[in-house]
Design a protein around this motif. Structure first.
Motif, short mmCIF file in Angstrom:
data_model
loop_
_atom_site.label_atom_id
_atom_site.label_comp_id
_atom_site.label_asym_id
_atom_site.label_seq_id
_atom_site.Cartn_x
_atom_site.Cartn_y
_atom_site.Cartn_z
N THR A 2 26.80 -51.80 29.28
CA THR A 2 26.69 -51.33 28.25
C THR A 2 25.54 -50.79 27.88
O THR A 2 24.58 -51.49 27.88
CB THR A 2 27.48 -52.17 27.06
OG1 THR A 2 28.70 -52.79 27.63
CG2 THR A 2 27.49 -51.53 25.91
N VAL A 3 25.37 -49.72 27.17
CA VAL A 3 24.05 -49.17 26.57
C VAL A 3 23.51 -49.99 25.21
O VAL A 3 24.39 -50.16 24.56
CB VAL A 3 24.27 -47.76 26.15
CG1 VAL A 3 22.86 -47.30 25.42
CG2 VAL A 3 24.49 -46.67 27.37
N GLN A 4 22.31 -50.47 25.64
CA GLN A 4 22.08 -51.34 24.51
C GLN A 4 21.03 -50.59 23.62
O GLN A 4 20.53 -50.99 22.42
CB GLN A 4 21.51 -52.67 24.79
CG GLN A 4 22.72 -53.56 25.62
CD GLN A 4 21.83 -54.79 26.09
OE1 GLN A 4 20.99 -55.59 25.59
NE2 GLN A 4 22.00 -55.03 27.47
N ALA A 5 20.41 -49.66 24.00
CA ALA A 5 19.45 -48.82 23.17
C ALA A 5 19.12 -47.45 23.81
O ALA A 5 19.26 -47.30 25.11
CB ALA A 5 17.94 -49.38 23.25
N ALA A 157 17.30 -55.11 29.71
CA ALA A 157 17.47 -54.66 31.29
C ALA A 157 17.67 -53.32 31.48
O ALA A 157 18.21 -52.54 30.70
CB ALA A 157 18.74 -55.37 31.98
N PRO A 158 17.10 -52.68 32.77
CA PRO A 158 17.21 -51.24 32.92
C PRO A 158 18.44 -50.63 32.62
O PRO A 158 18.72 -49.34 31.89
CB PRO A 158 16.66 -51.23 34.20
CG PRO A 158 15.65 -52.20 34.38
CD PRO A 158 16.32 -53.54 33.89
N GLY A 159 19.55 -51.17 32.79
CA GLY A 159 20.88 -50.77 32.88
C GLY A 159 21.42 -50.63 31.58
O GLY A 159 22.40 -49.71 31.40
N GLY A 160 20.42 -51.20 30.78
CA GLY A 160 21.01 -51.05 29.38
C GLY A 160 20.19 -50.03 28.56
O GLY A 160 20.58 -49.94 27.21
N ASN A 170 10.07 -37.16 34.95
CA ASN A 170 10.50 -38.33 34.16
C ASN A 170 11.77 -39.02 34.12
O ASN A 170 12.06 -40.11 34.36
CB ASN A 170 10.19 -38.06 32.68
CG ASN A 170 8.62 -37.28 32.45
OD1 ASN A 170 7.83 -37.89 33.24
ND2 ASN A 170 8.54 -36.39 31.30
N ILE A 171 12.72 -38.29 34.51
CA ILE A 171 14.06 -38.58 34.83
C ILE A 171 14.24 -39.49 35.98
O ILE A 171 14.69 -40.65 36.22
CB ILE A 171 15.01 -37.60 34.66
CG1 ILE A 171 15.14 -37.05 33.14
CG2 ILE A 171 16.34 -37.99 35.30
CD1 ILE A 171 16.08 -37.98 32.20
N ALA A 172 13.62 -39.02 37.18
CA ALA A 172 13.53 -39.36 38.35
C ALA A 172 13.09 -40.96 38.30
O ALA A 172 13.42 -41.84 39.11
CB ALA A 172 12.96 -38.65 39.27
N ALA A 173 11.85 -40.86 37.51
CA ALA A 173 11.05 -42.26 37.60
C ALA A 173 11.97 -43.36 36.91
O ALA A 173 12.01 -44.48 37.40
CB ALA A 173 9.84 -42.00 36.75
N ALA A 174 12.68 -42.98 35.70
CA ALA A 174 13.60 -43.88 35.06
C ALA A 174 14.95 -44.07 35.99
O ALA A 174 15.26 -45.35 36.07
CB ALA A 174 14.07 -43.39 33.63
N TRP A 179 17.60 -47.17 34.99
CA TRP A 179 18.00 -46.85 33.63
C TRP A 179 18.98 -45.79 33.80
O TRP A 179 19.26 -45.12 34.78
CB TRP A 179 16.83 -46.05 33.14
CG TRP A 179 15.75 -46.95 32.76
CD1 TRP A 179 15.30 -47.98 33.24
CD2 TRP A 179 14.80 -46.72 31.71
NE1 TRP A 179 14.31 -48.61 32.61
CE2 TRP A 179 13.86 -47.74 31.66
CE3 TRP A 179 14.67 -45.75 30.71
CZ2 TRP A 179 12.56 -47.80 30.72
CZ3 TRP A 179 13.62 -45.47 29.78
CH2 TRP A 179 12.38 -46.75 29.70
N LYS A 180 19.83 -45.77 32.63
CA LYS A 180 20.82 -44.37 32.79
C LYS A 180 19.98 -43.44 32.19
O LYS A 180 19.26 -43.57 31.41
CB LYS A 180 22.17 -45.01 31.49
CG LYS A 180 22.95 -46.07 31.76
CD LYS A 180 23.82 -46.47 30.83
CE LYS A 180 24.77 -47.65 31.25
NZ LYS A 180 25.44 -47.72 32.45
#
Length: 206
Positions: A2-5, A157-160, A170-174, A179-180
């Motif tokens: 789940t997205v947390q932020a 956590a990254p997945g949140g 910048n997107i590729a690095a995330a 990250w989502k």
């Protein structure tokens, strides 16, 4: 997960950043093209974003390129005109997310002095729950360390984390950190993504 932020880039997501457009208008397209060809302006801007003092970097660049002193002075004195206008729909989405109770962060390459110039012009810059500004951290995207700092400081956590940015690197690095992500190509697509994630209703995303 789940997205947390939700993590917003600022330039070209919330505020347009198009220096070439400004100079095309002020000094003419031909002179502007010569200026951008002669001076490594985006590299100069990266130094500011990495924490060097804005006025010092401009002064050094003027000293090295006296034939372009007038144009570089415009960059210094009328910087806020390059960082405009606001992307209104994106700001509405930022505020809708906060009203819905979702933590919203900023992760932006931005100089310390230029951010201080922008804050009075754009009050929404003070509305983030957390702000990760490259000049203060002295790390610029897409360096992995700036993403790691967000993870460690937020405790998420990254997945949140759902991150929106207009630059592929910048997107590729995330993405590489798990990250989502959403590549910003306009506020409508970003609004649709927020609805898909269950973060906003279609009505709130207008």
């Amino acid at each position: 997960m789940t997205v947390q932020a939700i993590v917003f880039d600022i330039g070209n997501v919330l505020i347009e950043w198009q220096p070439e457009r400004f100079f095309d208008r002020v000094i003419g397209a031909e002179r502007s093209a010569e200026f951008f060809a002669a001076i490594q302006l985006h590299e100069m801007n990266d130094r500011v974003d990495a924490g060097e003092v804005f006025h010092d970097v401009i002064a050094e660049t003027i000293a090295q390129n006296p034939d372009w002193a007038d144009e570089l002075t415009l960059w210094r004195d009328r910087w806020i005109e390059m960082a405009s206008p606001v992307i209104d729909h994106s700001v509405r989405l930022l505020r809708a997310l906060r009203r819905a109770g979702h933590p919203v962060y900023a992760l932006s390459n931005f100089g310390n002095e230029t951010f201080a110039i922008a804050e009075p012009e754009y009050p929404f810059l003070e509305e983030f729950d957390k702000r990760y500004i490259s000049g203060a951290l002295q790390i610029i995207k897409p360096a992995a360390a700036i993403y790691e700092h967000v993870e460690n400081d937020s405790g998420i956590a990254p997945g949140g984390l759902l991150f929106v940015d207009d630059r592929h690197d910048n997107i590729a690095a995330a993405d590489a950190r798990g990250w989502k992500t959403h590549l910003f190509e306009g506020p409508t697509g970003w609004a649709e993504r927020l609805v898909q994630e269950g973060l906003l209703t279609p009505e709130a995303a207008q």
